[in-house]
Enzyme design. Structure first.
Site, PDB file in Angstrom:
ATOM      1  N   HIS A   1      43.070  38.722  38.111  1.00 61.25           N
ATOM      2  CA  HIS A   1      42.364  38.269  37.009  1.00 61.25           C
ATOM      3  C   HIS A   1      42.265  39.438  35.991  1.00 61.25           C
ATOM      4  O   HIS A   1      42.352  40.510  36.156  1.00 61.25           O
ATOM      5  CB  HIS A   1      40.979  37.848  37.301  1.00 61.25           C
TER       6      HIS A   1
ATOM      7  N   GLU B   1      45.958  32.132  31.819  1.00 60.29           N
ATOM      8  CA  GLU B   1      44.674  32.647  31.112  1.00 60.29           C
ATOM      9  C   GLU B   1      44.956  33.622  30.103  1.00 60.29           C
ATOM     10  O   GLU B   1      45.122  34.717  30.109  1.00 60.29           O
ATOM     11  CB  GLU B   1      43.743  33.328  32.211  1.00 60.29           C
TER      12      GLU B   1
ATOM     13  N   GLU C   1      40.226  40.262  34.010  1.00 58.66           N
ATOM     14  CA  GLU C   1      39.101  41.482  34.046  1.00 58.66           C
ATOM     15  C   GLU C   1      39.420  42.465  35.200  1.00 58.66           C
ATOM     16  O   GLU C   1      38.882  43.386  34.884  1.00 58.66           O
ATOM     17  CB  GLU C   1      37.887  40.472  34.203  1.00 58.66           C
TER      18      GLU C   1
ATOM     19  N   ASN D   1      35.170  29.973  38.702  1.00 58.13           N
ATOM     20  CA  ASN D   1      35.085  31.620  39.072  1.00 58.13           C
ATOM     21  C   ASN D   1      33.843  32.011  38.477  1.00 58.13           C
ATOM     22  O   ASN D   1      33.491  31.979  37.322  1.00 58.13           O
ATOM     23  CB  ASN D   1      36.042  32.115  38.255  1.00 58.13           C
TER      24      ASN D   1
ATOM     25  N   SER E   1      37.664  29.274  28.243  1.00 56.77           N
ATOM     26  CA  SER E   1      37.037  28.521  27.556  1.00 56.77           C
ATOM     27  C   SER E   1      37.019  26.940  28.005  1.00 56.77           C
ATOM     28  O   SER E   1      36.745  26.100  26.924  1.00 56.77           O
ATOM     29  CB  SER E   1      36.687  28.777  26.009  1.00 56.77           C
TER      30      SER E   1
ATOM     31  N   GLY F   1      35.956  33.687  27.750  1.00 55.11           N
ATOM     32  CA  GLY F   1      34.769  33.851  27.588  1.00 55.11           C
ATOM     33  C   GLY F   1      34.231  33.990  26.153  1.00 55.11           C
ATOM     34  O   GLY F   1      33.506  34.394  25.512  1.00 55.11           O
TER      35      GLY F   1
ATOM     36  N   LYS G   1      32.466  34.788  38.895  1.00 54.39           N
ATOM     37  CA  LYS G   1      32.486  36.353  38.714  1.00 54.39           C
ATOM     38  C   LYS G   1      31.167  37.074  38.969  1.00 54.39           C
ATOM     39  O   LYS G   1      31.036  36.757  40.034  1.00 54.39           O
ATOM     40  CB  LYS G   1      32.576  36.522  36.863  1.00 54.39           C
TER      41      LYS G   1
HETATM   42  P1  PGA Z   1      35.704  31.304  30.970  1.00 55.22           P
HETATM   43  O1  PGA Z   1      36.440  32.021  31.895  1.00 55.22           O
HETATM   44  O2  PGA Z   1      35.946  29.738  31.296  1.00 55.22           O
HETATM   45  O3  PGA Z   1      34.526  31.683  30.889  1.00 55.22           O
HETATM   46  O4  PGA Z   1      36.555  31.451  29.546  1.00 55.22           O
HETATM   47  C1  PGA Z   1      37.679  31.697  32.667  1.00 55.22           C
HETATM   48  C2  PGA Z   1      38.230  32.905  33.523  1.00 55.22           C
HETATM   49  O5  PGA Z   1      37.906  33.912  33.189  1.00 55.22           O
HETATM   50  O6  PGA Z   1      38.626  32.262  34.212  1.00 55.22           O
END
Ligand code: PGA
Length: 251
Positions: free
Chosen positions: A93, A163, A95, A9, A209, A169, A11
């Site tokens: 997601h 997740e 976010e 992803n 992560s 992140g 983003k």
């Molecule tokens: P990250 O994000 O691997 O940067 O922690 C995972 C995600 O949001 O799918």
């Protein structure tokens, strides 16, 4: 047998220059046993699809609207993603749930639209740190699953990503025991609701992560069929070792 899946992803990252990463990744894994999917920003989907043509790499969007067309300024419909070359779309997601107030009911409508457009939806669920600390992880994940997954979901049209919000992140990864508890729960919930065929067939990804250094341990965890990767999916140098760990897990 579920085909393992590594999904990246991007983003809101990446420009045309980053398309070279797609070519490098496709070149590194010409005939993978697992499925490899990259979800770049919508503006890069069509050129990414052109780069990925003739390779094993598949592409996905990061969101779609629940309607196939209409007066929805700034939104993108699932058939548009498909036409641009996507086979997948990430939905719900955390976010988007946080930044855009997306509800599970909206995610469910989007997942139905994705399925109707021939896309596989990667539906994301996961608890916040406060919810985990309060011992609510399974009830939150269960509720998000109940409300976000359409009634006619199939193993082809649905992938579920666990997740934990506190692991995205942050460099903080959930432990194998934490992941196994949630993934075993998700498998049991899917089987209870959809029966053994679909329940066994839906792939369960862990996200939060994931890096080359922790991927093998995560992929060895119960009911983990792959990963949804953010930061470490932006370059072939970082994503490649994660895909390699998945390939090794499959052997
Ligand atoms: P990250 O994000 O691997 O940067 O922690 C995972 C995600 O949001 O799918």
């Amino acid at each position: 047998m579920r085909r393992r899946l590594a999904a990246g992803n991007w983003k809101m990252n990446g420009s045309r220059a980053a398309l070279a990463e797609i070519a490098a990744l496709a070149e590194a894994f010409p005939a993978p046993a697992s499925e490899i999917v990259l979800c770049p920003p919508a503006t890069l989907l069509a050129p990414a699809a052109a780069r990925a043509e003739g390779t094993a790499l598949r592409l996905g969007g990061q969101d779609c609207h629940a309607e196939p067309r209409g007066a929805h300024t700034g939104d993108i419909a699932a058939p548009m993603l498909a036409e641009a070359g996507a086979a997948y779309v990430i939905l719900g997601h955390s976010e988007r749930r946080a930044d855009h107030g997306e509800t599970s009911a909206q995610v469910r409508a989007k997942a139905a639209a994705a399925q109707a457009a021939g896309l596989t939806a990667i539906v994301c669920v996961g608890e916040s740190l406060a919810e985990r600390d309060a011992g609510e992880t399974l009830s939150i994940v269960g509720a998000q699953m109940a409300e976000s997954i359409p009634e006619d979901a199939t193993a082809e049209a649905l992938v579920l990503a666990y997740e934990p919000v506190w692991a995205i992140g942050t460099g903080r990864t959930a432990s194998s025991a934490q992941i196994a508890e949630v993934h075993d729960f998700m498998r049991a919930e899917l089987t209870r609701r959809f029966g053994a065929g679909t329940g066994d067939g839906v792939r369960l990804l862990y996200g939060g992560s994931v890096k080359g250094a922790n991927a093998a341990e995560i992929f060895a965890t119960s009911n983990v069929d792959g990963a949804l990767v953010g930061g470490a999916s932006l370059t072939a140098a970082d994503f490649g070792p994660i895909v390699a760990a998945l390939e090794a897990a499959e052997a």
